[in-house]
Write a protein that holds these residues in place. Structure first.
Motif, PDB file in Angstrom:
ATOM      1  N   VAL A 237       0.890  -1.234  -0.076  1.00  0.00           N
ATOM      2  CA  VAL A 237      -0.060  -0.033  -0.023  1.00  0.00           C
ATOM      3  C   VAL A 237       0.764   1.188  -0.070  1.00  0.00           C
ATOM      4  O   VAL A 237       1.913   1.314   0.717  1.00  0.00           O
ATOM      5  CB  VAL A 237      -0.983   0.037   1.139  1.00  0.00           C
ATOM      6  N   ARG A 238       0.705   2.187  -0.893  1.00  0.00           N
ATOM      7  CA  ARG A 238       1.261   3.532  -1.082  1.00  0.00           C
ATOM      8  C   ARG A 238       1.069   4.214   0.351  1.00  0.00           C
ATOM      9  O   ARG A 238      -0.007   4.736   0.971  1.00  0.00           O
ATOM     10  CB  ARG A 238       0.774   4.236  -1.959  1.00  0.00           C
ATOM     11  N   ARG A 239       2.118   4.871   1.038  1.00  0.00           N
ATOM     12  CA  ARG A 239       2.075   5.404   2.102  1.00  0.00           C
ATOM     13  C   ARG A 239       1.820   7.016   1.918  1.00  0.00           C
ATOM     14  O   ARG A 239       2.032   7.397   0.939  1.00  0.00           O
ATOM     15  CB  ARG A 239       3.316   5.482   3.017  1.00  0.00           C
ATOM     16  N   GLY A 240       0.834   7.444   2.712  1.00  0.00           N
ATOM     17  CA  GLY A 240       0.392   8.842   2.516  1.00  0.00           C
ATOM     18  C   GLY A 240      -0.505   9.157   1.426  1.00  0.00           C
ATOM     19  O   GLY A 240      -0.886  10.150   1.258  1.00  0.00           O
ATOM     20  N   ALA A 241      -0.944   8.291   0.700  1.00  0.00           N
ATOM     21  CA  ALA A 241      -1.950   8.657  -0.299  1.00  0.00           C
ATOM     22  C   ALA A 241      -3.256   9.070   0.010  1.00  0.00           C
ATOM     23  O   ALA A 241      -3.645   8.620   0.931  1.00  0.00           O
ATOM     24  CB  ALA A 241      -1.877   7.318  -1.378  1.00  0.00           C
ATOM     25  N   GLU A 242      -3.677  10.206  -0.740  1.00  0.00           N
ATOM     26  CA  GLU A 242      -5.104  10.477  -0.467  1.00  0.00           C
ATOM     27  C   GLU A 242      -5.855  10.458  -1.846  1.00  0.00           C
ATOM     28  O   GLU A 242      -5.329  10.970  -2.936  1.00  0.00           O
ATOM     29  CB  GLU A 242      -5.280  12.054   0.018  1.00  0.00           C
ATOM     30  N   LEU A 243      -6.998   9.691  -1.809  1.00  0.00           N
ATOM     31  CA  LEU A 243      -7.519   8.982  -2.856  1.00  0.00           C
ATOM     32  C   LEU A 243      -8.722  10.075  -3.418  1.00  0.00           C
ATOM     33  O   LEU A 243      -9.009   9.920  -4.558  1.00  0.00           O
ATOM     34  CB  LEU A 243      -7.835   7.830  -2.909  1.00  0.00           C
ATOM     35  N   GLY A 244      -9.171  10.757  -2.479  1.00  0.00           N
ATOM     36  CA  GLY A 244     -10.516  11.422  -2.807  1.00  0.00           C
ATOM     37  C   GLY A 244     -11.629  10.268  -2.847  1.00  0.00           C
ATOM     38  O   GLY A 244     -11.566   9.343  -2.421  1.00  0.00           O
ATOM     39  N   ALA A 245     -12.756  10.782  -3.275  1.00  0.00           N
ATOM     40  CA  ALA A 245     -13.858   9.660  -3.371  1.00  0.00           C
ATOM     41  C   ALA A 245     -13.684   8.527  -4.452  1.00  0.00           C
ATOM     42  O   ALA A 245     -13.113   8.789  -5.577  1.00  0.00           O
ATOM     43  CB  ALA A 245     -15.263  10.340  -3.959  1.00  0.00           C
ATOM     44  N   ILE A 246     -13.838   7.373  -4.010  1.00  0.00           N
ATOM     45  CA  ILE A 246     -13.606   6.111  -4.904  1.00  0.00           C
ATOM     46  C   ILE A 246     -15.137   5.423  -4.948  1.00  0.00           C
ATOM     47  O   ILE A 246     -16.099   5.687  -3.922  1.00  0.00           O
ATOM     48  CB  ILE A 246     -12.634   4.992  -4.467  1.00  0.00           C
ATOM     49  N   ALA A 256      -8.027  -8.104  -4.432  1.00  0.00           N
ATOM     50  CA  ALA A 256      -7.676  -9.202  -5.354  1.00  0.00           C
ATOM     51  C   ALA A 256      -6.130  -9.095  -5.799  1.00  0.00           C
ATOM     52  O   ALA A 256      -5.509  -9.958  -5.837  1.00  0.00           O
ATOM     53  CB  ALA A 256      -8.486  -9.372  -6.702  1.00  0.00           C
ATOM     54  N   HIS A 257      -6.127  -7.699  -6.179  1.00  0.00           N
ATOM     55  CA  HIS A 257      -4.444  -7.767  -6.790  1.00  0.00           C
ATOM     56  C   HIS A 257      -3.571  -7.936  -5.825  1.00  0.00           C
ATOM     57  O   HIS A 257      -2.522  -8.355  -5.915  1.00  0.00           O
ATOM     58  CB  HIS A 257      -4.602  -6.096  -7.247  1.00  0.00           C
ATOM     59  N   LEU A 258      -3.738  -7.414  -4.301  1.00  0.00           N
ATOM     60  CA  LEU A 258      -2.823  -7.497  -3.314  1.00  0.00           C
ATOM     61  C   LEU A 258      -2.641  -9.127  -3.030  1.00  0.00           C
ATOM     62  O   LEU A 258      -1.523  -9.438  -2.490  1.00  0.00           O
ATOM     63  CB  LEU A 258      -3.595  -6.776  -2.296  1.00  0.00           C
ATOM     64  N   LEU A 259      -3.716  -9.827  -3.308  1.00  0.00           N
ATOM     65  CA  LEU A 259      -3.663 -11.125  -3.280  1.00  0.00           C
ATOM     66  C   LEU A 259      -3.077 -11.962  -4.261  1.00  0.00           C
ATOM     67  O   LEU A 259      -2.809 -13.054  -4.230  1.00  0.00           O
ATOM     68  CB  LEU A 259      -5.013 -11.894  -2.988  1.00  0.00           C
ATOM     69  N   SER A 260      -2.704 -11.117  -5.444  1.00  0.00           N
ATOM     70  CA  SER A 260      -2.418 -11.788  -6.775  1.00  0.00           C
ATOM     71  C   SER A 260      -3.625 -12.928  -7.135  1.00  0.00           C
ATOM     72  O   SER A 260      -3.048 -14.061  -7.688  1.00  0.00           O
ATOM     73  CB  SER A 260      -1.129 -12.569  -6.450  1.00  0.00           C
ATOM     74  N   VAL A 261      -4.608 -12.260  -7.051  1.00  0.00           N
ATOM     75  CA  VAL A 261      -5.840 -13.232  -7.657  1.00  0.00           C
ATOM     76  C   VAL A 261      -6.459 -12.457  -8.546  1.00  0.00           C
ATOM     77  O   VAL A 261      -6.696 -11.207  -8.968  1.00  0.00           O
ATOM     78  CB  VAL A 261      -6.904 -13.394  -6.334  1.00  0.00           C
ATOM     79  N   LYS A 262      -6.809 -13.063  -9.981  1.00  0.00           N
ATOM     80  CA  LYS A 262      -7.463 -12.469 -10.916  1.00  0.00           C
ATOM     81  C   LYS A 262      -8.974 -12.798 -10.838  1.00  0.00           C
ATOM     82  O   LYS A 262      -9.611 -13.745 -10.615  1.00  0.00           O
ATOM     83  CB  LYS A 262      -7.034 -13.085 -12.514  1.00  0.00           C
ATOM     84  N   LEU A 263      -9.529 -11.622 -10.798  1.00  0.00           N
ATOM     85  CA  LEU A 263     -11.246 -11.755 -10.678  1.00  0.00           C
ATOM     86  C   LEU A 263     -11.950 -11.935 -11.970  1.00  0.00           C
ATOM     87  O   LEU A 263     -12.987 -12.030 -12.069  1.00  0.00           O
ATOM     88  CB  LEU A 263     -11.656 -10.500 -10.156  1.00  0.00           C
ATOM     89  N   GLY A 264     -11.335 -11.560 -13.375  1.00  0.00           N
ATOM     90  CA  GLY A 264     -11.992 -11.766 -14.279  1.00  0.00           C
ATOM     91  C   GLY A 264     -12.697 -10.277 -14.539  1.00  0.00           C
ATOM     92  O   GLY A 264     -12.396  -9.289 -14.220  1.00  0.00           O
ATOM     93  N   ASP A 265     -13.903 -10.504 -15.382  1.00  0.00           N
ATOM     94  CA  ASP A 265     -14.628  -9.235 -15.625  1.00  0.00           C
ATOM     95  C   ASP A 265     -15.664  -9.007 -14.598  1.00  0.00           C
ATOM     96  O   ASP A 265     -16.828  -9.689 -14.619  1.00  0.00           O
ATOM     97  CB  ASP A 265     -15.535  -9.757 -17.092  1.00  0.00           C
ATOM     98  N   VAL A 266     -15.169  -7.946 -13.697  1.00  0.00           N
ATOM     99  CA  VAL A 266     -16.183  -7.503 -12.780  1.00  0.00           C
ATOM    100  C   VAL A 266     -16.392  -5.984 -12.929  1.00  0.00           C
ATOM    101  O   VAL A 266     -15.760  -5.129 -13.569  1.00  0.00           O
ATOM    102  CB  VAL A 266     -15.418  -7.947 -11.396  1.00  0.00           C
ATOM    103  N   GLU A 267     -17.344  -5.573 -12.154  1.00  0.00           N
ATOM    104  CA  GLU A 267     -17.624  -4.199 -11.815  1.00  0.00           C
ATOM    105  C   GLU A 267     -16.641  -3.602 -10.987  1.00  0.00           C
ATOM    106  O   GLU A 267     -16.065  -4.349 -10.068  1.00  0.00           O
ATOM    107  CB  GLU A 267     -19.066  -3.939 -11.306  1.00  0.00           C
ATOM    108  N   GLY A 268     -16.176  -2.478 -11.165  1.00  0.00           N
ATOM    109  CA  GLY A 268     -15.213  -1.905 -10.330  1.00  0.00           C
ATOM    110  C   GLY A 268     -13.766  -1.936 -10.925  1.00  0.00           C
ATOM    111  O   GLY A 268     -13.613  -2.643 -11.664  1.00  0.00           O
ATOM    112  N   THR A 269     -12.740  -1.089 -10.591  1.00  0.00           N
ATOM    113  CA  THR A 269     -11.633  -1.046 -11.050  1.00  0.00           C
ATOM    114  C   THR A 269     -10.445  -1.044 -10.051  1.00  0.00           C
ATOM    115  O   THR A 269     -10.484  -0.696  -8.718  1.00  0.00           O
ATOM    116  CB  THR A 269     -11.535   0.275 -12.086  1.00  0.00           C
TER     117      THR A 269
END
Length: 276
Positions: A237-246, A256-269
Motif C-alpha cells: 500500500v502506498r504510504r500517505g496517499a489521499e484518493l478522494g472519492a472512490i 484481489a490485486h494485493l492477493l495476486s488473484v485474478k477476478l476476471g470481468d467484474v464491476e469496479g476498477t
C-alpha cells in the motif's frame, strides 16, 4: 458463542463485536489465513437507534476502533511491513431520520393490500418493501400491472417526503437491474428526502409518522453524508496517499490485486493510486 443470536439485536451488537474480535484474533494465531474478513456491527446499529453524530454513535465508533486494534495486535510482529495489508471499509454513511414515510398505508387505502388485526399483510396486489432511504414497490397483479405501475408512479410521487419515483425504464441510469433480469427487483423504486426514511407499517391513516429509527441509509450516494469509508495500510500500500472519492466496487479488484488473484470481468476498477 451460544448467545450470538441474542447479541445480533441492534442494542446488543457491541457484545457480538467483542466476540468477533476475539474470534478474528484466534483465527490469525491458529490458521494464518491468506484473507480474513471481519465485520463489526455496532457503529451501524447505534446510528440506527440514536442517529448519526449522537453521543452513542461516537462511542460505537471508538469501540469499533478498539476492536480493530485487538485484531491488529494479533498479527505477527512486522507483518504490516512484510506481507500483510489491512483495509478498513464501510458500505455506507448515515442520514438522520425525523419522519417515517408509510407507503403501505397509502396502498392499503387504495385497496391494493389487506392486513390482519396485527398489521401483517395477508393479501396484496401491490406492496412496498423498504430499504430505509429507498425501497421497491412490487406490483403483484400481472393482469393489471402496466396500468397499476402508471397510476402508482404519480400517486406515490405526491406523498410527503418522497423525493423521487422511478420506473423500470429509468433503472439503467440508477445502476439497477430490471425485473426481467433480477426477479427480486420491483416495478418502481422510491427515494426519501433528507430527514425522511421509509417504514413497512401498513396500519393507521397517516402516511407519515415518527420514525422507528433515528438514523438510516439507502438513499442515493449523491448525499455527502452517505459516503462510505476506505483506509488501507501495510505491505503493498502506498504510504500517505489521499484518493478522494472512490467507488465501493473498486475495493474488491484492489484486494484481489494485493492477493495476486485474478477476478476476471467484474464491476469496479483496480485503485493503482492506492498501491505502492
Amino acid at each position: 458463542v451460544d448467545r450470538l443470536g441474542e447479541w445480533s439485536q441492534l442494542p446488543k451488537r457491541f457484545l457480538r463485536d467483542d466476540v468477533v474480535a476475539d474470534a478474528a484474533a484466534h483465527v490469525l494465531h491458529r490458521h494464518a489465513p491468506d484473507l480474513l474478513l471481519v465485520h463489526f456491527l455496532c457503529a451501524d446499529s447505534f446510528q440506527h437507534l440514536h442517529g448519526p453524530r449522537s453521543p452513542e454513535a461516537y462511542w460505537a465508533l471508538e469501540y469499533v476502533d478498539h476492536c480493530v486494534s485487538r485484531v491488529l495486535a494479533a498479527l505477527p510482529s512486522g507483518a504490516l511491513e512484510r506481507d500483510t495489508a489491512v483495509l478498513v471499509v464501510s458500505d455506507h454513511g448515515f442520514l438522520s431520520s425525523e419522519r417515517e414515510i408509510r407507503v403501505n398505508v397509502r396502498l392499503r387505502q387504495l385497496g391494493l393490500l389487506k392486513i390482519d388485526a396485527e398489521g401483517r399483510i395477508v393479501e396484496s396486489r401491490a406492496r412496498f418493501v423498504t430499504n430505509h432511504g429507498a425501497g421497491y414497490v412490487y406490483v403483484l397483479d400481472p393482469a393489471d400491472r402496466p396500468s397499476l405501475v402508471h397510476d402508482l408512479q404519480s400517486e406515490l410521487a405526491g406523498l410527503e417526503g418522497v423525493t423521487g419515483v422511478w420506473g423500470v425504464a429509468d433503472y439503467a441510469g440508477l445502476g439497477l437491474p430490471v425485473p426481467d433480469v433480477n426477479p427480486m427487483v420491483g416495478e418502481l423504486v422510491l427515494e426519501a428526502a433528507e430527514g425522511y426514511a421509509f417504514g413497512d407499517e401498513a396500519r393507521g391513516d397517516d402516511h407519515v409518522g415518527p420514525p422507528r429509527y433515528r438514523g438510516n441509509h439507502g438513499h442515493r450516494p449523491t448525499h455527502p453524508d452517505n459516503g462510505a469509508f476506505f483506509l488501507a495500510a501495510g505491505a503493498g500500500v502506498r504510504r500517505g496517499a489521499e484518493l478522494g472519492a472512490i467507488m465501493s466496487r473498486d475495493v474488491a479488484p484492489t484486494v484481489a490485486h494485493l492477493l495476486s488473484v485474478k477476478l476476471g470481468d467484474v464491476e469496479g476498477t483496480l485503485r493503482a493510486d492506492a498501491l505502492a
